[in-house]
Write a protein that holds these residues in place. Sequence first.
Motif, mmCIF file in Angstrom:
data_model
loop_
_atom_site.group_PDB
_atom_site.id
_atom_site.type_symbol
_atom_site.label_atom_id
_atom_site.label_comp_id
_atom_site.label_asym_id
_atom_site.label_seq_id
_atom_site.Cartn_x
_atom_site.Cartn_y
_atom_site.Cartn_z
ATOM 1 N N LEU A 331 0.977 -1.230 -0.324
ATOM 2 C CA LEU A 331 0.179 0.350 -0.072
ATOM 3 C C LEU A 331 0.732 1.505 0.001
ATOM 4 C CD1 LEU A 331 -2.403 -0.775 2.801
ATOM 5 C CD2 LEU A 331 -2.555 -0.890 0.357
ATOM 6 N N ILE A 332 1.856 1.123 0.893
ATOM 7 C CA ILE A 332 2.835 2.741 0.598
ATOM 8 C C ILE A 332 3.783 2.477 -0.408
ATOM 9 C CG2 ILE A 332 3.723 3.866 2.245
ATOM 10 C CD1 ILE A 332 0.786 3.889 3.196
ATOM 11 N N PRO A 335 3.644 1.527 -4.435
ATOM 12 C CA PRO A 335 3.899 2.409 -5.227
ATOM 13 C C PRO A 335 4.367 3.980 -5.482
ATOM 14 C CG PRO A 335 1.678 1.457 -4.112
ATOM 15 C CD PRO A 335 3.404 0.330 -3.634
ATOM 16 N N GLN A 336 5.041 3.918 -4.684
ATOM 17 C CA GLN A 336 5.858 4.910 -4.426
ATOM 18 C C GLN A 336 6.981 4.879 -5.142
ATOM 19 O OE1 GLN A 336 6.417 7.987 -1.099
ATOM 20 N NE2 GLN A 336 5.042 6.042 0.021
ATOM 21 N N LYS A 339 6.425 4.209 -8.620
ATOM 22 C CA LYS A 339 5.920 5.510 -9.749
ATOM 23 C C LYS A 339 8.104 5.499 -9.895
ATOM 24 C CE LYS A 339 4.857 8.702 -8.248
ATOM 25 N NZ LYS A 339 3.251 9.302 -6.995
ATOM 26 N N PHE B 92 1.793 10.052 3.314
ATOM 27 C CA PHE B 92 2.332 9.300 2.233
ATOM 28 C C PHE B 92 1.568 9.661 0.903
ATOM 29 C CE2 PHE B 92 0.251 6.113 5.147
ATOM 30 C CZ PHE B 92 1.923 6.016 5.681
ATOM 31 N N HIS B 94 1.640 9.808 -2.426
ATOM 32 C CA HIS B 94 1.246 9.020 -3.338
ATOM 33 C C HIS B 94 -0.426 9.172 -3.091
ATOM 34 C CE1 HIS B 94 1.882 5.615 -0.994
ATOM 35 N NE2 HIS B 94 0.636 4.831 -1.607
ATOM 36 N N LEU B 95 -0.831 9.315 -1.716
ATOM 37 C CA LEU B 95 -1.822 9.128 -1.362
ATOM 38 C C LEU B 95 -2.922 10.680 -1.087
ATOM 39 C CD1 LEU B 95 -2.130 6.042 0.820
ATOM 40 C CD2 LEU B 95 -3.090 6.477 -1.747
ATOM 41 N N LEU B 103 -6.111 5.323 4.796
ATOM 42 C CA LEU B 103 -5.992 3.747 4.657
ATOM 43 C C LEU B 103 -5.568 2.536 5.902
ATOM 44 C CD1 LEU B 103 -5.042 2.786 2.115
ATOM 45 C CD2 LEU B 103 -2.286 3.207 3.042
#
Lengths: 417, 243
Positions: A331-332, A335-336, A339, B92, B94-95, B103
Amino acid sequence: MNLIAKPSKENIKTYLPIGVVLVTLSFLDVFVNAFFDYNLLGFLPNQISYFSPLILGFIGFYLIRIEFSGVRSLDILNKNINSNNFNAFLTLLTVFIIIKSIPPLLNWFVLDANFLGNSKDDCTGDGACWVFIKVWFNRFMYGLYPDAEQWRINTAFLILFVIVGISFFVSSRLKKYFILFLVFIYPFLGIELISGGSFGLKYVETAAWGGLSLTFIISAFAILFCFPIGVFLALGRRSSLPAIRYVSIGFIELWRGVPLITVLFMSAVMFPMFLPDGTFIDKLIRVLIAITLFEAAYMAEVVRGGLQALPKGQYEAARSLGMGYWKMNLLIILPQALKLVIPGIANTLLALVKDTPLIFVVGLMELAGMIGLAKTNPKWLGMAMEGYVFAGLVFWVICYAMSRYSQNLEKKLSTER
Amino acid sequence: MGKIIELKKVNKWFDKFQVLKDIDLEVASQEKIVICGPSGSGKSTLIRCINRLEEHQEGNIIVDGTELAENTKNIEKIRAEVGMVFQQFNLFPHLSILDNCTLAPIWVKKLPKKEAEEVAMRNLTRVQIDDQALKFPGQLSGGQQQRAAIARALCMEPKIMLFDEPTSALDPEMIKEVLDVMVDLAKGGMTMIVVTHEMGFAKEVADYMIFMDEGKIVERAKTKEFFENPKSERTKLFLSQIL
């Protein structure tokens, strides 16, 4: 010393026209020379005439290099391609080379080329013999796949394009299912359709597969599998459990350190010797596994670069919210990290696509391989140039499309402001 | 009031360097404790041990009746109950702010999405950035980001909140907006342990002050007494330098 005043705003009225005329003259000279084979300044001694465009252009560019001229387009021009003598020289050289190279390329590709006919004898011009590509086109696309069954490959790819096309237009909730279908179901469906053997479809052995369709099949499967394996290896290499860490390091370093051509050869020739008698794994599958694992090792290092670029605070924030290892990574962190390394991933995948021709060492022939086969056909000797230019163009189109897609993805996922 | 955090003879080393020396600490439910001390005194390490972002090597740490030890499930359970706010915010990037807040409730506490969003909006309103919910962290000012980080921690509905120098990375004019949120939180009855140099804030909300130096708790006293009548010379020196 001031025999000639430095070009400035005061004398712009005299210098600008003279400069423009000189630069135009120099371009015109090269242009006429390249396209009509006529030397405008031929009356000059030989050595001077050869360099005359460069000298004229250089003086011209010097005269129009006027700071703060007040003419907007001139300022832009000066700033970008004429900021000093050296840049002016480079500009001239570049433009001349481009002008000079157009006619021969144009001649070879189009004007002197032959497009019509069915055999080598129809190629009478000095340029390219595109008849070769036309006659062999079917083979270049499908390899030795039986003509009567080629609709199956077409259908498989058509279905793929239609699904991908539709998925761009559906809502994001439905899109999830499209992607799941594309990743987990379609590949096996497509392979079933192409290889046959069931549902009344004639079985076509993988040795007959080839051409551009094989390039796509191998690339697609290798990309599909090497990506997750690479991610796991990258996580494994950073794991706090020594066993997992050392296995990952060993795997990555082993596969990265061996040339792909060796890996392919071993997978096709040596690997079967270690299998118990009677077991048989298709050559194409062995090659696919080899390419996948090979590229996965590279992918792992690219992804690891992204993982290391993330600040420690992201890990701590995720853990302080009660997330375990997998939730934190999925989740954390990933994804970063992913990218961040999109350019590196695109790099690896492009290299993968361009590595596929190497499967010729085990007797499989994708696009470049088929061209290699066709050019040795006694009726078509001497067609290597046309064939490899064609292969180059096709690969370039594929790779450029991938590159553009990765750039779009980067833009779309950017959340920096 | 029952003890919610208990540290007994906690020792910790980074390689050979001892950062925590025989730390004994008890925190009752709803107590507010401010830890101060010079940099390198181990105060950050101490509160990071409480949700095991750092591991202690000797002694016991008991949070809400659960002993912090190797058992991963225990640790994750404790972390879900202990909110933490960092000096560098650690949102975070990206969110969106809303997704930052929902989350963990969705994935760790298994709250339905709708409910998680309601909780998130309630907490974002509480820290007064509900109008920024759909923006990304990079679009917010430092003060807004820190308030979002507090809201994110609150969304797990923690019993304890740890603050690790929450205002040290902020521009001076943004410190107040974050401290206001923390004061409001303190008045709402949250158990808080705050590492900070903001002595005005400490005087306003702290029940106890703790002064640390060289990995040891040098002084622990009621706030009023701590400021008016510090016992140790080291504390007096420190206070004279920062007040």
